[in-house]
Design a protein around this motif. Structure first.
Motif, mmCIF file in Angstrom:
data_model
loop_
_atom_site.group_PDB
_atom_site.id
_atom_site.type_symbol
_atom_site.label_atom_id
_atom_site.label_comp_id
_atom_site.label_asym_id
_atom_site.label_seq_id
_atom_site.Cartn_x
_atom_site.Cartn_y
_atom_site.Cartn_z
ATOM 1 N N ASP A 1 -16.023 80.251 3.039
ATOM 2 C CA ASP A 1 -16.034 78.806 3.358
ATOM 3 C C ASP A 1 -17.432 78.210 3.497
ATOM 4 O OD1 ASP A 1 -13.230 78.813 3.409
ATOM 5 O OD2 ASP A 1 -13.221 79.417 5.525
ATOM 6 N N ALA A 2 -18.475 78.968 3.190
ATOM 7 C CA ALA A 2 -19.828 78.408 3.247
ATOM 8 C C ALA A 2 -20.053 77.510 2.033
ATOM 9 C CB ALA A 2 -20.863 79.515 3.278
ATOM 10 N N THR B 1 -26.197 80.832 6.317
ATOM 11 C CA THR B 1 -25.150 79.958 5.778
ATOM 12 C C THR B 1 -25.181 78.615 6.477
ATOM 13 O OG1 THR B 1 -23.401 80.543 7.359
ATOM 14 C CG2 THR B 1 -23.740 82.037 5.473
ATOM 15 N N ASP B 2 -24.595 77.608 5.828
ATOM 16 C CA ASP B 2 -24.573 76.268 6.419
ATOM 17 C C ASP B 2 -23.432 76.089 7.412
ATOM 18 O OD1 ASP B 2 -22.466 76.315 4.670
ATOM 19 O OD2 ASP B 2 -22.893 74.369 3.746
ATOM 20 N N HIS B 3 -22.646 77.175 7.624
ATOM 21 C CA HIS B 3 -21.564 77.038 8.609
ATOM 22 C C HIS B 3 -21.770 77.959 9.816
ATOM 23 C CE1 HIS B 3 -20.344 80.655 6.693
ATOM 24 N NE2 HIS B 3 -19.026 80.485 6.689
ATOM 25 N N GLY B 4 -23.059 78.342 10.026
ATOM 26 C CA GLY B 4 -23.398 78.882 11.337
ATOM 27 C C GLY B 4 -23.643 80.374 11.450
ATOM 28 N N GLY C 1 -21.996 76.530 16.690
ATOM 29 C CA GLY C 1 -20.546 76.506 16.790
ATOM 30 C C GLY C 1 -20.031 77.491 17.822
#
Length: 683
Positions: free
Chosen positions: A547-548, A635-638, A683
């Motif tokens: 999901d990144a 990654t851009d999602h943490g 997050g």
């Protein structure tokens, strides 16, 4: 020449030789390496190229004139007759003719027998009486009217070995090398290129030397064909002998009760059994029984007399199945003849060398660097048999009390042997001592793990040690236990109570298992041991990259072909996990290669063009300062994934062999040792 080669020649001048020269001079001569290196050590023990070329020609000329080929034996005999005197290089055996009360020699290649040998020569070189010794012999020919008298006369016999060495000089020179440099010197000495082997693989090679420096050491190595299991024992030392495991008898190995003649164990430092595996082989039960007693008590019986001996026993053989198959369906001793498939016999093995971890011999594995003339190293190792280094870990560590005496003996002998090989000057750090101790424990644990599968009367044992400074307990596991824990029972929960009634403190240093089950996404660390298999980029990264939308890889070593290929395989992981209707940006920060920069850029362009069709937008940038050292994935999602080796986690494999599984599938590659840390950034 490398910097290490320069250093080797500086401190061991005249005692080293370039290892590739052995192949150059050997040709078709079936002669042990120590014979060739004896000659090379006399004429080519230098770094000067012109002297080496001259020396090679001299050695070739000596072999041409004096080495006896079987098919030229008639010619050599004629030369001796016509000249009256000639030197030959041949394998000489001696036997006592008790009817005439004289010693008589036989020449293996020359084909002459019943040549008188004086008793002083036999007393000086008793191994002439057992299987023979390669020697330089000054032969004479004189015809006698008496037909019963042999015309062949041995004027002088000199075994191919050093006459003396300076041990203190050896120790002083050892101090000039770091541990890594010294290990590489030893690896080059046995003929391998250290740059192609990892630290663990080097230690596995050096374990093969322990029987030469440790008395009564019992070693077994079972594994695939083509890994050089028997090479060390056939070519390396004049003090070891390699025999066929299926041909040995009690009289040949121990004693002939009718004649009283002592067998091989009374004359050789190491007796190695080749082709030891094979269920169909029929072995004398009496031989196995005597061998069990000898391996345990270092002695055997001759009638009413008990005789002690120091020979180490080595058993090498091939396996038919791969490691996971053996662990699941049988055990690691399953290939042995049924007479040896005996828990009492196997319990006397000090170290099980995992042959499946040893590289198949390839041309690129051979060394072109400098190493000890093997006969010099063989004499050093033989001298070290008088030393005992088994207690050197006690100042820092203690084995846990439930390890049996026999287990401790195996661990201590392996530890002592490796310490003599690596640290003969007895100057090792606490961490270096701990590394050797763990390695020794693992080799004995491999034996005990299989004994518990074979014989249910063996109780589970904690193979662990405590640290003297803080009393923490460290458990040791074999590499196969790390890879396939489902086939092993754990005893770590069987901790003894401390004096205060609580649990003894424990420290775990085991690598995390890279399993097929997706982990809970949390901060964690994965430690992978050298030679571990079953590791893939999919297992390491897919759950954290899922999901990144943007993934940034920072690694200064994405420069040459195999490194760029690793990076391409990383992108393949991303392609497999991302939805087909999504797009992902992958950005690489690296350093441009000084010599292959254009090819590097060309490869990046090809990756960019080919991955676009899969929805992966690849970009890159070069760090102009060339001081980039960090290796991580963000990654851009943490998530931030710290890579101590970057993506360079696999050992060498046949990258150009399209039919090699290790080329096609990552899980069949052996890994380098590495660590990965997963950190949550938001997050």
């Amino acid at each position: 020449m490398t910097a290490l080669d320069d250093k080797i020649n500086e401190h061991f001048s005249g005692l080293v030789v370039r290892k590739d020269l052995v192949k150059i001079v050997k040709g078709n001569a079936i002669v042990p390496s120590y014979v060739l290196e004896f000659l090379l050590g006399q004429y080519c023990a230098t770094a000067d190229e012109e002297s080496i070329k001259t020396g090679i020609e001299t050695v070739k000329e000596i072999l041409r004139k004096h080495y006896v080929h079987r098919n030229e034996a008639g010619l050599i005999k004629s030369v001796i007759r016509e000249k009256g005197r000639h030197k030959v290089i041949d394998k000489v055996s001696v036997a006592l003719n008790d009817k005439k009360d004289v010693y008589e020699a036989s020449f293996a290649n020359l084909g002459v027998k019943q040549i008188l040998v004086d008793a002083d020569t036999v007393k000086k070189h008793p191994k002439l009486l057992v299987s023979g010794v390669w020697s330089i012999v000054d032969m004479e020919y004189e015809h006698f009217e008496d037909k019963s008298v042999s015309p062949w006369i041995i004027n002088k016999l000199k075994p191919i070995q050093l006459s003396s060495f300076d041990y203190e000089k050896y120790i002083d020179a050892r101090r000039q090398f770091t541990t890594d440099e010294w290990i590489d010197l030893l690896i080059q000495s046995i003929g391998f290129n250290p740059e192609k082997l990892g630290k663990r693989s080097k230690l596995l090679q050096l374990v093969r030397l322990i029987p030469f420096c440790e008395r009564n050491y019992n070693l077994i190595e079972l594994g695939p064909k083509g890994t050089g299991k028997s090479h060390i024992f056939s070519d390396f030392s004049p003090h070891g002998i390699l025999i066929s495991g299926g041909e040995i008898t009690v009289p040949k190995l121990f004693v002939n009760n009718s004649s009283g003649k002592i067998g091989l164990v009374g004359y050789w430092d190491t007796v190695a059994f080749d082709e030891f595996a094979g269920k169909e082989k029929r072995i004398q039960q009496a031989l196995v029984d005597i061998m069990k007693n000898y391996m345990a008590n270092k002695s055997f019986s001759r009638g009413v007399e008990t005789i002690g001996a120091e020979a180490s026993m080595v058993f090498v053989g091939n396996t038919r199945h791969n490691l996971p198959y053996m662990l699941k369906h049988t055990d690691l001793f399953d290939e042995l003849p049924k007479q040896y498939y005996d828990s009492a016999f196997l319990d006397r093995i000090h170290f099980y060398l995992p042959g499946w971890e040893v590289d198949i011999i390839r041309g690129e594995l051979f060394s072109e660097g400098y190493g000890f003339v093997v006969d010099y190293l063989a004499e050093i190792l033989r001298f070290l048999r008088n030393h005992d280094h088994s207690g050197h870990y006690s100042q820092y560590f203690d084995l846990v009390s439930d390890i049996s005496t026999r287990d401790k003996d195996g661990i201590n002998k392996t530890f002592s042997g490796l310490m003599k090989i690596l640290y003969p000057h007895q100057e090792a750090t606490e961490q270096e001592i701990e590394d050797v101790l763990q390695f020794a424990i693992e080799g004995r644990k491999r034996v005990k793990d299989q004994l518990m599968k074979i014989d249910s009367t063996y109780a589970a044992v904690r193979f662990a040690y405590t640290k003297n400074d803080d009393e923490t307990t460290v458990h040791v596991k074999s590499l196969e236990e790390e890879e396939y824990p489902q086939y092993f029972g754990s005893v770590e929960d069987q901790e003894p109570e401390s004096e205060t009634g609580g649990q003894a403190p424990e420290q775990s240093q085991e690598p995390a298992v890279v399993s097929d089950k997706p982990p809970e996404l949390k901060k964690r660390q994965v430690i992978v041991k050298e030679n571990q298999r079953g590791v893939t980029f999919d297992k390491l990264f897919s759950d954290y990259l899922q999901d990144a939308g943007k993934i940034t890889v920072t690694d200064s070593y994405i420069r040459i072909y195999y490194q760029i290929r690793n990076f391409m395989e990383f992108i393949e992981t991303i392609v497999r996990i991302k939805p087909k209707d999504d797009e992902v940006d992958v950005h690489l920060i690296t350093v441009q290669d000084d010599f292959k920069g254009p090819q590097q850029i060309d490869s990046f362009i090809k990756i960019q063009e080919n991955c676009a069709i899969a929805g992966v937008h690849f970009t890159w940038e070069f760090d102009e300062t060339k001081t980039l050292h960090a290796r991580h994935i963000v990654t851009d999602h943490g998530w931030k994934i710290l890579l101590d080796r970057g993506l360079d986690i696999f050992q060498h494999y046949e990258i150009n062999d399209s039919f090699s599984l290790s080329n096609r599938l990552q899980q069949y590659r052996s890994c380098k040792a590495f660590e990965i840390t997963y950190l949550k950034t938001k997050g």
